[in-house]
Structure formats: structure tokens, C-alpha cells
Design a protein around this motif. Structure first.
Motif: not given
Ligand code: KG4
Ligand code: ZN
Length: 340
Positions: A190, A277, A186, A308-309, A142-144, A281, A169, A173
Motif C-alpha cells: 500500500d 485488515g 499488505g 485490522t483485528d 482480511s488475512g484469513g 488499504n 490479505g 502478503d
Molecule cells: O483482519 P486482520 O488484521 O487479520 C485477519 O483476521 O486476518 O487482517 C490482516 C491482513 C494482513 O494480510 C495484512 O497484510 C492486511 O490485512 N492489511 C493490508 C493493509 N493493512 C493490513 N493489506 C493491504 N493494504 C493495507 N494497508
């Protein structure tokens, strides 16, 4: 005797999505997400603004979740909420609301670890989706976070590999930001990658011991590459966007799959699930489909809306805690760093 109906109201507010869901016996009745748009202009999540937006969104989002599920407050069996990990100001909104509502309705309160919930999303009752059997490996991306987790039971999880710096993530980003794409980049990488040549440009893969990851060097490599190329041709990114995106995505997925292969080899467990998140992809999703064919793994790819969240995943974790009567005390507080 009719089966007892366990209705869980779940609340998620760990980052920049205000979400609420209602589940009945592990099945989703509603799953509402309000994504905060305010951060786009800043190129990333601004914690103070996220907290304020959660305060504005939380009541309407919960109202909508209850209305869509056609459930009255008095029929809720328990309230599940994200305790952490996440941004403190964001977590506090969901935590305080969940505590107050549980106290007001005099029903049990259930605390949920956000990263465990990303994994347990695979246990949501969905037609056409198999559930993993224990033990299995889960890669949360994920992003974190970027972790490989050995899952022995619903709440028996061991982190066997994780990032030593940036999350995957962030690699997506930040690479997107370097190319001038808006946040979150992200999904855009994709999108463009689908039409590009993944082998057009070569980026280095980090050398990290064991099952751990590192993405900060990757981001720097992308930065230097773009700086060098735009010096020669200011329109380089514009002319090559699809190929650059495809090459970045190809390299990142290669890094993730190399470690997953190693984890399967070391643990002897070939049931593999992904969550978070980045599991939205298309490249990583395809890589897992291919792994089933090539190496005989059994792979679990979440339904798009649970990547995603979202609060549905908090609800399913809450449901399994409810069955175990694992309730939280009203004195519980949010935890921005929350290991399991
Ligand atoms: O799980 P999440 O919604 O939030 C966190 O807990 O961080 O993940 C968000 C992350 C972001 O970095 C976003 O760019 C990435 O997930 N993300 C993707 C895609 N959809 C979301 N990265 C690559 N390809 C995707 N299709
Ligand atoms: Zn998440």
C-alpha cells in the motif's frame, strides 16, 4: 430515570493480536491492541508462538483496557469474546480467560463470531460516522477471509460469495514476500503503491463463477513474473518496486470491485460496507469513495483502528447480543472454523 449503563469488556485473540476493549452503551471507552512482533522473523504467523504470546499479553492488555476506561471490574455488565474463526491455540487463550472471568465475577458471557464482528464494527457509536441500514452488503477482506455478505439484521447474515482458495490479505502478503518484503506485506505494498504507476505491469485477473473469488493463481502469476524479470536483471525488484506494488494493488482492487459491482447488481442493494485488515488499504478505500460518486452507492469505510483485528468490534457485537439477552453457557468451547 438515568439510562442504564451497559459496560462490555471484550476480548479478541483469534490470530496474532491480543486485544481488549471496554464499551459503554456501544461507545468505546478503551481499545487496546498488543501486536505480536515475534512472527516477523518467520515471515508469517507461527500458531504455537501466537498462543504463548497471548498468554503473556492477555492480563496486561485487559488491565490496561479497564484502567484506560476507568472502569472497575465490578461495573462490567458482561464479557464478550471471540469464539472463532481463528487459530485454535490463540482462540483458547481468550476463550478460557473470558469464561473464567465471567464465572469469577458472576456476569453473563457472550460469544462472538470474529467475521460478524468485522461487519458490526460499523455500528460502533462514533461522531461523524453514519451507520448502515439493513439490508446492506459487506465485503470482509482480511488475512484469513474474503467474503461478500448480505446483512439483513445484526445477526442475520448470509455469505453470498467467498474465496475458493487464498484470502485477499494472503495475496498481498505472499506477493510482498516474493519481492523480499517483510511480513505482513499488505501495508508495505500500500505504502509503495502510492508512488507507483498502477498500469506499469499487467497481471491476470482470475475467472471465477458467480460472486466467488480466487487468489492462488494471482500469487503464482506474481511469482513467475518476478522470477522471469530478475533472471534478466537481478535488480529488477529494487528498481521497479513502486510500480510493481502499484500494479499488484490495482489488479487486486479491480478483482474485488468487479465482484462487488456484480453483487450490487444481483441483489439490488447499493449500501456497501467493507471490513477486515485489507479495508485499511488506501486503494480500496478510495475505490469506495469513487463508487459513491460514479454509481450512487452509499459506502461505509471503517475508521482505521477498526480495520485490522481489534476488540472494539467484538465489544459492539457483544453489546447487541447483550440487548437480545443472547448469552453463552460456561461450557462453550472455541471453534477454529466458525461459519455463520
Ligand atoms: O483482519 P486482520 O488484521 O487479520 C485477519 O483476521 O486476518 O487482517 C490482516 C491482513 C494482513 O494480510 C495484512 O497484510 C492486511 O490485512 N492489511 C493490508 C493493509 N493493512 C493490513 N493489506 C493491504 N493494504 C493495507 N494497508
Ligand atoms: Zn480479522
Amino acid at each position: 430515570m438515568p439510562e442504564q449503563k451497559i459496560n462490555i469488556l471484550a476480548i479478541e485473540s483469534s490470530c496474532d493480536d491480543t486485544a481488549a476493549a471496554v464499551l459503554c452503551n456501544g461507545k468505546i471507552l478503551s481499545n487496546i491492541v498488543a501486536t505480536q512482533k515475534v512472527h516477523v522473523q518467520y515471515g508469517g504467523v507461527v500458531p504455537e508462538l501466537a498462543s504463548r504470546a497471548h498468554q503473556q499479553n492477555i492480563v496486561p492488555v485487559i488491565h490496561q483496557a479497564l484502567a484506560t476506561a476507568n472502569i472497575d471490574k465490578k461495573d462490567i455488565s458482561a464479557i464478550a469474546f471471540t469464539r472463532g474463526p481463528g487459530l485454535m491455540g490463540s482462540l483458547l487463550v481468550g476463550t478460557s480467560f473470558a469464561k473464567s472471568l465471567a464465572m469469577g465475577l458472576n456476569i453473563p458471557l457472550i460469544e462472538v463470531n470474529h467475521m460478524q464482528a468485522h461487519i458490526l464494527a460499523h455500528f460502533i457509536e462514533e461522531e461523524g460516522y453514519d451507520k448502515p441500514e439493513f439490508p446492506f452488503l459487506a465485503m470482509t477482506i482480511s488475512g484469513g477471509h474474503t467474503q461478500i455478505v448480505k446483512v439483513s439484521d445484526y445477526f442475520e447474515m448470509e455469505v453470498i460469495g467467498e474465496t475458493t482458495d487464498d484470502a485477499v490479505g494472503e495475496a498481498f502478503d505472499k506477493s510482498a514476500k516474493i519481492m523480499g518484503l517483510p511480513y505482513p506485506g499488505g501495508p508495505l505494498i500500500d505504502k509503495y503503491a502510492k508512488e507507483g504507476n498502477p498500469k506499469a505491469f499487467k497481471f491476470p485477473k482470475p475467472k471465477v463463477d458467480g460472486l466467488n473469488f480466487s487468489f492462488s493463481g494471482f500469487k503464482t502469476a506474481v511469482l513467475y513474473f518476478i522470477q522471469k524479470e530478475t533472471k534478466n536483471d537481478p535488480d529488477f525488484v529494487e528498481k521497479n518496486l513502486k510500480d510493481i506494488c502499484a500494479s499488484i494493488q490495482y489488479t487486486i482492487i479491480g478483482i474485488l470491485m468487479d465482484k462487488l459491482k456484480k453483487a450490487v447488481k444481483e441483489t439490488g442493494i447499493s449500501q456497501v460496507a467493507i471490513g477486515g485488515g485489507v479495508s485499511a488499504n488506501s486503494g480500496i478505500r478510495q475505490a469506495l469513495v469513487d463508487a459513491e460518486k460514479k454509481w450512487g452507492w452509499k459506502c461505509f469505510v471503517p475508521k482505521f483502528e477498526y480495520t485490522t483485528d481489534n476488540a472494539a468490534m467484538i465489544g459492539i457485537a457483544g453489546y447487541y447480543k447483550y440487548l437480545q439477552k443472547d448469552f453463552a453457557d460456561l461450557s462453550i468451547t472455541a471453534q477454529s472454523r466458525y461459519k455463520f
